[in-house]
Design a protein around this motif. Structure first.
Motif, PDB file in Angstrom:
ATOM      1  N   ASP A  21     -16.440  36.537  37.027  1.00  9.75           N
ATOM      2  CA  ASP A  21     -16.002  35.511  37.850  1.00  9.75           C
ATOM      3  C   ASP A  21     -17.685  34.986  38.594  1.00  9.75           C
ATOM      4  O   ASP A  21     -18.106  34.031  38.748  1.00  9.75           O
ATOM      5  CB  ASP A  21     -15.211  36.045  39.034  1.00  9.75           C
ATOM      6  CG  ASP A  21     -13.709  36.121  38.539  1.00  9.75           C
ATOM      7  OD1 ASP A  21     -13.794  35.552  37.688  1.00  9.75           O
ATOM      8  OD2 ASP A  21     -13.309  36.848  39.174  1.00  9.75           O
ATOM      9  N   THR A  22     -18.443  36.356  38.957  1.00  5.40           N
ATOM     10  CA  THR A  22     -19.713  35.869  39.662  1.00  5.40           C
ATOM     11  C   THR A  22     -20.606  35.195  38.666  1.00  5.40           C
ATOM     12  O   THR A  22     -21.354  34.297  39.153  1.00  5.40           O
ATOM     13  CB  THR A  22     -20.271  37.258  40.047  1.00  5.40           C
ATOM     14  OG1 THR A  22     -19.238  37.832  40.933  1.00  5.40           O
ATOM     15  CG2 THR A  22     -21.616  37.008  40.889  1.00  5.40           C
ATOM     16  N   VAL A  23     -20.600  35.623  37.342  1.00  6.44           N
ATOM     17  CA  VAL A  23     -21.657  34.788  36.382  1.00  6.44           C
ATOM     18  C   VAL A  23     -21.405  33.719  36.280  1.00  6.44           C
ATOM     19  O   VAL A  23     -22.308  32.975  36.092  1.00  6.44           O
ATOM     20  CB  VAL A  23     -21.749  35.837  35.133  1.00  6.44           C
ATOM     21  CG1 VAL A  23     -22.435  35.122  33.935  1.00  6.44           C
ATOM     22  CG2 VAL A  23     -22.171  37.261  35.368  1.00  6.44           C
ATOM     23  N   LEU A  24     -20.127  33.288  36.151  1.00  5.42           N
ATOM     24  CA  LEU A  24     -19.678  31.850  35.776  1.00  5.42           C
ATOM     25  C   LEU A  24     -20.066  31.030  36.979  1.00  5.42           C
ATOM     26  O   LEU A  24     -20.311  29.955  36.731  1.00  5.42           O
ATOM     27  CB  LEU A  24     -18.368  32.034  35.057  1.00  5.42           C
ATOM     28  CG  LEU A  24     -18.245  31.792  33.669  1.00  5.42           C
ATOM     29  CD1 LEU A  24     -18.652  30.664  33.060  1.00  5.42           C
ATOM     30  CD2 LEU A  24     -18.619  33.026  33.074  1.00  5.42           C
ATOM     31  N   GLU A  25     -19.734  31.534  38.069  1.00  5.66           N
ATOM     32  CA  GLU A  25     -19.858  30.589  39.182  1.00  5.66           C
ATOM     33  C   GLU A  25     -21.446  30.332  39.409  1.00  5.66           C
ATOM     34  O   GLU A  25     -21.860  29.221  39.738  1.00  5.66           O
ATOM     35  CB  GLU A  25     -19.501  31.587  40.481  1.00  5.66           C
ATOM     36  CG  GLU A  25     -19.649  30.821  41.864  1.00  5.66           C
ATOM     37  CD  GLU A  25     -19.354  31.515  43.145  1.00  5.66           C
ATOM     38  OE1 GLU A  25     -19.195  31.058  44.107  1.00  5.66           O
ATOM     39  OE2 GLU A  25     -18.732  32.879  42.936  1.00  5.66           O
ATOM     40  N   ARG A  26     -22.276  31.516  39.067  1.00  5.32           N
ATOM     41  CA  ARG A  26     -23.824  30.975  39.287  1.00  5.32           C
ATOM     42  C   ARG A  26     -24.076  30.363  38.054  1.00  5.32           C
ATOM     43  O   ARG A  26     -24.912  29.473  38.104  1.00  5.32           O
ATOM     44  CB  ARG A  26     -24.547  32.410  39.107  1.00  5.32           C
ATOM     45  CG  ARG A  26     -24.334  33.365  40.314  1.00  5.32           C
ATOM     46  CD  ARG A  26     -25.414  34.517  40.146  1.00  5.32           C
ATOM     47  NE  ARG A  26     -25.384  35.547  40.974  1.00  5.32           N
ATOM     48  CZ  ARG A  26     -26.130  36.397  41.444  1.00  5.32           C
ATOM     49  NH1 ARG A  26     -27.087  36.790  40.182  1.00  5.32           N
ATOM     50  NH2 ARG A  26     -26.049  37.347  42.384  1.00  5.32           N
ATOM     51  N   LEU A  27     -23.654  30.452  36.758  1.00  7.00           N
ATOM     52  CA  LEU A  27     -24.191  29.844  35.739  1.00  7.00           C
ATOM     53  C   LEU A  27     -23.787  28.336  35.727  1.00  7.00           C
ATOM     54  O   LEU A  27     -24.636  27.306  35.627  1.00  7.00           O
ATOM     55  CB  LEU A  27     -23.333  30.315  34.374  1.00  7.00           C
ATOM     56  CG  LEU A  27     -23.802  29.751  33.091  1.00  7.00           C
ATOM     57  CD1 LEU A  27     -25.173  30.064  32.711  1.00  7.00           C
ATOM     58  CD2 LEU A  27     -22.724  30.386  32.014  1.00  7.00           C
ATOM     59  N   ARG A  66     -32.256  34.140  33.414  1.00  8.52           N
ATOM     60  CA  ARG A  66     -32.608  35.246  34.286  1.00  8.52           C
ATOM     61  C   ARG A  66     -32.119  35.101  35.772  1.00  8.52           C
ATOM     62  O   ARG A  66     -31.842  36.296  36.389  1.00  8.52           O
ATOM     63  CB  ARG A  66     -33.937  35.093  34.118  1.00  8.52           C
ATOM     64  CG  ARG A  66     -34.513  35.677  32.583  1.00  8.52           C
ATOM     65  CD  ARG A  66     -35.862  36.059  32.465  1.00  8.52           C
ATOM     66  NE  ARG A  66     -36.793  35.199  32.852  1.00  8.52           N
ATOM     67  CZ  ARG A  66     -37.190  34.500  31.797  1.00  8.52           C
ATOM     68  NH1 ARG A  66     -36.975  34.627  30.452  1.00  8.52           N
ATOM     69  NH2 ARG A  66     -38.067  33.385  31.735  1.00  8.52           N
ATOM     70  N   THR A  67     -32.218  33.919  36.223  1.00  7.70           N
ATOM     71  CA  THR A  67     -31.959  33.755  37.682  1.00  7.70           C
ATOM     72  C   THR A  67     -30.286  33.797  37.888  1.00  7.70           C
ATOM     73  O   THR A  67     -29.918  34.774  38.690  1.00  7.70           O
ATOM     74  CB  THR A  67     -32.309  32.346  38.040  1.00  7.70           C
ATOM     75  OG1 THR A  67     -33.599  32.001  37.844  1.00  7.70           O
ATOM     76  CG2 THR A  67     -31.692  32.077  39.453  1.00  7.70           C
ATOM     77  N   VAL A  68     -29.620  33.558  36.905  1.00 10.06           N
ATOM     78  CA  VAL A  68     -28.163  33.900  36.783  1.00 10.06           C
ATOM     79  C   VAL A  68     -27.686  35.255  36.913  1.00 10.06           C
ATOM     80  O   VAL A  68     -26.900  35.835  37.625  1.00 10.06           O
ATOM     81  CB  VAL A  68     -27.250  32.947  35.792  1.00 10.06           C
ATOM     82  CG1 VAL A  68     -26.027  33.457  35.826  1.00 10.06           C
ATOM     83  CG2 VAL A  68     -27.382  31.452  36.090  1.00 10.06           C
ATOM     84  N   LEU A  69     -28.652  35.899  36.169  1.00 11.09           N
ATOM     85  CA  LEU A  69     -28.298  37.383  35.804  1.00 11.09           C
ATOM     86  C   LEU A  69     -28.948  38.385  36.640  1.00 11.09           C
ATOM     87  O   LEU A  69     -28.781  39.717  36.758  1.00 11.09           O
ATOM     88  CB  LEU A  69     -28.420  37.730  34.390  1.00 11.09           C
ATOM     89  CG  LEU A  69     -27.488  37.180  33.194  1.00 11.09           C
ATOM     90  CD1 LEU A  69     -28.071  37.288  31.883  1.00 11.09           C
ATOM     91  CD2 LEU A  69     -25.913  37.433  33.463  1.00 11.09           C
ATOM     92  N   ASP A  70     -29.786  37.797  37.537  1.00  7.14           N
ATOM     93  CA  ASP A  70     -30.615  38.770  38.557  1.00  7.14           C
ATOM     94  C   ASP A  70     -29.639  39.592  39.428  1.00  7.14           C
ATOM     95  O   ASP A  70     -28.578  39.072  39.943  1.00  7.14           O
ATOM     96  CB  ASP A  70     -31.706  37.946  39.304  1.00  7.14           C
ATOM     97  CG  ASP A  70     -32.545  38.645  40.203  1.00  7.14           C
ATOM     98  OD1 ASP A  70     -32.960  39.660  39.724  1.00  7.14           O
ATOM     99  OD2 ASP A  70     -32.514  38.347  41.436  1.00  7.14           O
ATOM    100  N   GLY A  71     -29.971  40.917  39.550  1.00  4.59           N
ATOM    101  CA  GLY A  71     -29.145  41.662  39.977  1.00  4.59           C
ATOM    102  C   GLY A  71     -27.781  42.091  39.636  1.00  4.59           C
ATOM    103  O   GLY A  71     -27.119  42.912  40.040  1.00  4.59           O
TER     104      GLY A  71
END
Length: 243
Positions: A21-27, A66-71
């Motif tokens: 959910d978080t990854v797709l929202e950021r992506l 990399r920004t999407v996956l940061d942290g």
């Protein structure tokens, strides 16, 4: 070695995943922000209209990733499944590239139970740009970790879907000295009469790659069986070792 056919599986179940959910929202916020519509047209044409594109170059896309996956924490298999399947449901090709890169990075998080998911990804919106990386870096990693999956590869190589068969041909691409040469050569012979460019090219590619480890075995194999292969396959196989 017994080789049998197999049908294309249905869409795998989509697991719940807070990480997905978080990854797709950021992506889906980050990628469109970097879109280049003019470049997208050219990229779609280059890839034979397999899918629409956002127009992200590889360096830009990977910077955004990399920004999407940061942290973000390391995923488990359910997270990998959910992220990959949800990216495959999005129309633009760059989302599928993200999923492939993610799976390459986290292939060890996935068990043999991930193979049906990998098959779905290979068979859905298929083209060499996703299939080849999935074959060598995801399917190959799964089979290496669980050799019982070689029986699945024996089925895939005879599949009517050329992309499934290509995946079986290429899954040992990174195995080097651990390559099952008998199986590799058998797969090449099984598909030697295939009319499609992508199968013929894959035969040559996997033989050429194995020739970096054992050139004599590949040369001897082709000396015996050369007449069964298309000229394209032979040329590709012998590029680095000569006739």
């Amino acid at each position: 070695m017994t080789v049998s056919g197999a049908g294309t599986p249905d869409m795998p179940d989509m697991p719940d995943s807070t990480l997905a959910d978080t990854v797709l929202e950021r992506l889906t916020a980050a990628y469109p922000a970097g879109a280049d519509p003019e470049r997208a047209v050219a990229m779609r044409a280059y890839m034979k209209d397999v899918a629409p594109f956002l127009g992200l170059t590889t360096p830009v896309r990977r910077t955004l990733s990399r920004t999407v996956l940061d942290g973000m924490p390391r995923p488990d298999e359910a997270d990998c499944t959910a992220i990959a399947l949800r990216c495959w449901q999005l129309p633009e090709r760059e989302y599928q590239y993200f999923a492939v890169d993610y799976l390459r990075r986290h292939a060890r998080a996935c068990s043999s139970g991930f193979l049906p998911v990998a098959r779905h990804l290979v068979a859905t919106v298929p083209w060499w740009d996703t299939v080849d990386a999935l074959a060598a870096h995801v399917v190959g990693a799964l089979v290496s970790a669980d050799p019982r999956l070689t029986s699945d590869m024996d089925a895939w190589i005879a599949d009517d879907d050329l992309w499934i068969a290509r995946t079986a041909l290429l899954h040992q691409l990174r195995y080097k000295q651990h390559t099952d040469a008998e199986r590799l050569f058998a797969y090449c012979l099984l598909q030697s009469g295939h009319p499609d460019f992508f199968i013929r090219k894959a035969i040559g590619w996997c033989l050429r790659e194995y020739a970096k480890t054992d050139p004599h075995a590949v040369r001897d194999f082709l000396a015996r069986e050369r007449g069964r292969f298309a000229p394209l396959s032979v040329r590709e196989a012998l590029k680095n070792i000569g006739a």
